[in-house]
Write a protein that holds these residues in place. Structure first.
Motif, short mmCIF file in Angstrom:
data_model
loop_
_atom_site.label_atom_id
_atom_site.label_comp_id
_atom_site.label_asym_id
_atom_site.label_seq_id
_atom_site.Cartn_x
_atom_site.Cartn_y
_atom_site.Cartn_z
N HIS A 86 75.89 41.18 34.61
CA HIS A 86 74.82 41.45 33.64
C HIS A 86 74.44 40.20 32.85
N ASP B 228 71.81 38.14 33.81
CA ASP B 228 70.55 37.77 34.47
C ASP B 228 69.84 36.58 33.82
N ARG C 172 74.09 38.81 38.30
CA ARG C 172 73.52 40.16 38.10
C ARG C 172 74.65 41.18 37.93
#
Length: 180
Positions: A35, A37, A32
């Motif tokens: 970035h 995900d 996360r």
């Protein structure tokens, strides 16, 4: 490939069932932060399987290091342990209750492997393509002309033809599945 220092994460632990959940949470949080995900589910599954193998098979102890490295176009997840024996991908029988972990890692990853590190152990790893590596850029969506090629040979004109009349199919009669 060379990675940026902030694109590397390592955790040393005992591969015990209670710790595997913690490592999954660390993997999720780190992805996360980067970035990334869309990689969380597959990376968590892969690291769980590799840690389960350390727990089940590694000798003399269950100490290992999980490393994640975000490279230019892929994520590399590695698990190092102190057992020099390399894992073997085997076909599990239909009724087997274990033995499918490496097959799952192979199926969900871009690539995977195992490398000996002398008598000090081994590293088992897998890679996942990063989302930016799997999504084509806007320019890749459009046809390209080869050098010297004329545009009129590449594209065909299409004429839209309006229907002569508004033709709609007639609705079929309702039928019952109940006899009678």
């Amino acid at each position: 490939m060379i990675s940026h220092p902030s694109r590397h994460c390592a955790v040393e632990l005992q591969a015990l069932p209670s710790r595997i959940g913690q490592v999954r949470r660390i993997v999720s949080a780190q992805l996360r932060y980067w970035h990334m995900d869309p990689l969380i589910d597959r990376a968590s599954l892969g690291v769980t399987e590799l840690l389960s193998n350390v727990h089940r098979h590694a000798r003399p102890d269950k100490t290992c290091t999980v490393e994640m490295e975000l490279l230019l176009d892929r994520l590399k997840v590695s698990v190092r342990d102190r057992d020099p024996r390399l894992p073997v991908l085997e076909d599990a029988g239909l009724l087997a209750t274990c033995g499918r972990g490496l097959a799952m890692v192979a199926a969900m990853s871009e690539s995977w492997g195992a490398l000996p590190e002398g008598d000090s152990g081994k590293v088992v790893w897998f890679t996942l393509p990063t989302p930016s590596a799997t999504v084509p850029t806007v320019w890749d969506r459009y046809p390209r002309l080869a050098a010297g090629e004329r545009a009129d040979h590449r594209f065909t004109q299409v004429a839209l033809v309006e229907p002569a009349e508004d033709h709609r199919p007639e609705p079929a009669p309702a039928r019952s599945v109940v006899a009678g």
